[in-house]
Design a protein around this motif. Structure first.
Motif, PDB file in Angstrom:
ATOM      1  N   LEU A  17     -15.285  -2.263  -8.301  1.00 23.07           N
ATOM      2  CA  LEU A  17     -14.574  -2.322  -6.944  1.00 23.07           C
ATOM      3  C   LEU A  17     -13.697  -3.384  -6.662  1.00 23.07           C
ATOM      4  N   LEU A  18     -12.093  -2.928  -6.798  1.00 24.29           N
ATOM      5  CA  LEU A  18     -11.410  -4.070  -6.411  1.00 24.29           C
ATOM      6  C   LEU A  18     -11.026  -3.896  -4.665  1.00 24.29           C
ATOM      7  N   MET A  19     -11.136  -5.085  -4.282  1.00 15.62           N
ATOM      8  CA  MET A  19     -10.871  -5.184  -2.616  1.00 15.62           C
ATOM      9  C   MET A  19      -9.961  -6.228  -2.684  1.00 15.62           C
ATOM     10  N   ARG A  20      -8.911  -5.902  -1.593  1.00 12.87           N
ATOM     11  CA  ARG A  20      -8.027  -6.731  -0.843  1.00 12.87           C
ATOM     12  C   ARG A  20      -8.680  -7.398   0.334  1.00 12.87           C
ATOM     13  N   HIS A  21      -8.376  -8.588   0.341  1.00 15.56           N
ATOM     14  CA  HIS A  21      -8.786  -9.148   1.850  1.00 15.56           C
ATOM     15  C   HIS A  21      -8.519  -8.485   2.938  1.00 15.56           C
ATOM     16  N   GLY A  22      -9.175  -8.951   4.261  1.00 15.02           N
ATOM     17  CA  GLY A  22      -8.914  -8.302   5.399  1.00 15.02           C
ATOM     18  C   GLY A  22      -7.687  -8.844   5.864  1.00 15.02           C
ATOM     19  N   HIS A  23      -7.200  -8.249   6.800  1.00 12.34           N
ATOM     20  CA  HIS A  23      -5.921  -8.986   7.542  1.00 12.34           C
ATOM     21  C   HIS A  23      -6.071 -10.405   7.628  1.00 12.34           C
ATOM     22  N   SER A  24      -5.157 -11.293   7.353  1.00 13.49           N
ATOM     23  CA  SER A  24      -5.225 -12.684   7.581  1.00 13.49           C
ATOM     24  C   SER A  24      -4.144 -13.417   8.581  1.00 13.49           C
ATOM     25  N   GLN A  25      -4.529 -14.597   8.890  1.00 14.07           N
ATOM     26  CA  GLN A  25      -3.751 -15.418   9.833  1.00 14.07           C
ATOM     27  C   GLN A  25      -2.392 -15.649   9.183  1.00 14.07           C
ATOM     28  N   ALA A  26      -2.148 -15.520   7.670  1.00 11.00           N
ATOM     29  CA  ALA A  26      -1.044 -15.617   7.072  1.00 11.00           C
ATOM     30  C   ALA A  26      -0.314 -14.499   7.445  1.00 11.00           C
ATOM     31  N   LEU A  45      -9.204 -15.094   7.857  1.00 12.94           N
ATOM     32  CA  LEU A  45      -9.158 -13.753   8.495  1.00 12.94           C
ATOM     33  C   LEU A  45      -8.601 -13.929  10.026  1.00 12.94           C
ATOM     34  N   SER A  46      -7.841 -12.974  10.296  1.00  7.74           N
ATOM     35  CA  SER A  46      -7.265 -12.900  11.636  1.00  7.74           C
ATOM     36  C   SER A  46      -8.399 -12.071  12.621  1.00  7.74           C
ATOM     37  N   PRO A  47      -8.328 -12.073  13.864  1.00  7.78           N
ATOM     38  CA  PRO A  47      -9.246 -11.161  14.628  1.00  7.78           C
ATOM     39  C   PRO A  47      -9.127  -9.703  14.168  1.00  7.78           C
ATOM     40  N   ARG A  48      -7.947  -9.088  13.605  1.00  8.22           N
ATOM     41  CA  ARG A  48      -7.686  -7.884  13.306  1.00  8.22           C
ATOM     42  C   ARG A  48      -8.355  -7.683  12.087  1.00  8.22           C
ATOM     43  N   GLY A  49      -8.400  -8.559  10.984  1.00  5.94           N
ATOM     44  CA  GLY A  49      -9.128  -8.513   9.994  1.00  5.94           C
ATOM     45  C   GLY A  49     -10.554  -8.523   9.936  1.00  5.94           C
ATOM     46  N   GLU A  50     -10.864  -9.545  10.931  1.00  2.00           N
ATOM     47  CA  GLU A  50     -12.381  -9.366  11.178  1.00  2.00           C
ATOM     48  C   GLU A  50     -12.918  -8.006  11.699  1.00  2.00           C
ATOM     49  N   ALA A  51     -12.112  -7.334  12.707  1.00  2.00           N
ATOM     50  CA  ALA A  51     -12.376  -6.115  13.049  1.00  2.00           C
ATOM     51  C   ALA A  51     -12.524  -5.088  11.973  1.00  2.00           C
ATOM     52  N   GLN A  52     -11.488  -5.110  11.221  1.00  2.00           N
ATOM     53  CA  GLN A  52     -11.441  -4.171   9.722  1.00  2.00           C
ATOM     54  C   GLN A  52     -12.625  -4.301   8.765  1.00  2.00           C
ATOM     55  N   PRO A 186       1.131   0.493  -2.302  1.00  2.00           N
ATOM     56  CA  PRO A 186       0.563  -0.896  -1.720  1.00  2.00           C
ATOM     57  C   PRO A 186      -0.966  -0.912  -1.513  1.00  2.00           C
ATOM     58  N   LEU A 187      -1.578  -1.997  -1.643  1.00  2.00           N
ATOM     59  CA  LEU A 187      -3.057  -1.999  -1.216  1.00  2.00           C
ATOM     60  C   LEU A 187      -3.254  -2.573   0.183  1.00  2.00           C
ATOM     61  N   PRO A 188      -3.505  -1.706   1.187  1.00  2.00           N
ATOM     62  CA  PRO A 188      -3.539  -2.246   2.425  1.00  2.00           C
ATOM     63  C   PRO A 188      -4.729  -3.551   2.721  1.00  2.00           C
ATOM     64  N   PRO A 189      -4.649  -4.293   3.526  1.00  2.00           N
ATOM     65  CA  PRO A 189      -5.661  -5.144   3.758  1.00  2.00           C
ATOM     66  C   PRO A 189      -7.231  -4.451   4.133  1.00  2.00           C
ATOM     67  N   ALA A 190      -8.155  -5.114   3.445  1.00  2.00           N
ATOM     68  CA  ALA A 190      -9.542  -4.670   3.530  1.00  2.00           C
ATOM     69  C   ALA A 190      -9.690  -3.278   3.084  1.00  2.00           C
ATOM     70  N   SER A 191      -8.770  -2.959   2.060  1.00  2.00           N
ATOM     71  CA  SER A 191      -8.699  -1.559   1.160  1.00  2.00           C
ATOM     72  C   SER A 191      -9.873  -1.814   0.076  1.00  2.00           C
ATOM     73  N   ILE A 192     -10.373  -0.712  -0.662  1.00  2.00           N
ATOM     74  CA  ILE A 192     -11.025  -0.891  -1.824  1.00  2.00           C
ATOM     75  C   ILE A 192     -10.505   0.206  -2.720  1.00  2.00           C
ATOM     76  N   THR A 193     -10.370  -0.197  -4.010  1.00  2.00           N
ATOM     77  CA  THR A 193     -10.071   0.488  -5.127  1.00  2.00           C
ATOM     78  C   THR A 193     -10.698   0.493  -6.171  1.00  2.00           C
ATOM     79  N   PRO A 194     -11.723   1.828  -6.366  1.00  2.00           N
ATOM     80  CA  PRO A 194     -12.568   1.916  -7.449  1.00  2.00           C
ATOM     81  C   PRO A 194     -11.767   1.979  -9.036  1.00  2.00           C
ATOM     82  N   LEU A 195     -12.322   1.062  -9.715  1.00  2.00           N
ATOM     83  CA  LEU A 195     -11.694   1.522 -11.483  1.00  2.00           C
ATOM     84  C   LEU A 195     -12.373   2.556 -11.825  1.00  2.00           C
ATOM     85  N   THR A 196     -11.815   3.832 -12.162  1.00  2.00           N
ATOM     86  CA  THR A 196     -12.296   4.736 -12.630  1.00  2.00           C
ATOM     87  C   THR A 196     -11.916   5.104 -14.057  1.00  2.00           C
TER      88      THR A 196
END
Length: 196
Positions: A17-26, A45-52, A186-196
């Protein structure tokens, strides 16, 4: 959010499972943070990332991971920690999963990404502006999976990384020219992409 790609010419011994980090302060500040100097100890992580992440682990829809490897940047470490806590797993930092180094653009507005990606489209080997080449990113990301394939069998492994490296990895695993990595969805923040 999930994306799936038919990108495995031969069966793998493990599930990934490939995961992009949640929304960050950057992300919040629109800055490029791509080197250990800034990324290891700041711009988590930003507050939005924590919520994600809170929502994602509460409504987990993917196979349960048995192992978690993550870029050692603060934003990816914090992201991985949310999943590790949910499943009672330990974390394993893996520097090869780090962000792509954007050289002279470090700490600069993220509008500079487009300049680098335009150069990538002409050559995946370029290192203009002291940027890490797409080919180098692809090699180190693929090395992570190759190492795990030689050491493990039958595990579900979550790899927590960054947008550009994950898109480059998916391009490489799909057998497409690395110069086309920005053609990946594009891979959104806090998204998961399975390798199938």
């Amino acid at each position: 959010m999930s994306n799936s790609f038919l990108n495995a010419p031969t069966p793998r011994r493990n599930h990934y499972l490939l995961m992009r980090h949640g929304h960050s302060q950057a992300n919040e500040r629109g800055l490029i943070v791509s080197t250990p100097r800034l990324g290891l100890t700041s711009f988590g992580l930003s507050p939005r990332g924590e919520a994600q992440l809170e929502a994602l682990v509460a409504d987990w829809r993917w196979p349960e991971p048995t192992r978690i490897l993550h870029s050692d940047f603060q934003r990816t470490t914090e992201t991985a920690a949310w999943v590790a806590k949910r499943f009672g797993l330990s974390l394993q930092a893996e520097p090869r999963l780090r962000e792509r180094v954007f050289g002279e653009f470090e700490g600069q507005p993220d509008e500079h990404y487009a300049r680098v990606w335009a150069l990538d489209a002409h050559s995946p080997e370029h290192r203009e502006h002291a940027v890490e080449s797409v080919a180098s990113v692809a090699a180190r990301m693929q090395e992570v999976i190759a190492s795990l394939e030689s050491e493990r069998r039958g595990e579900t492994i979550l790899l927590v990384s960054h947008g550009d490296p994950l898109q480059i990895l998916l391009t490489a695993l799909g057998g497409r020219p690395l110069s086309q990595h920005r053609d990946q969805p594009p891979l959104p923040p806090a998204s998961i992409t399975p390798l199938t």
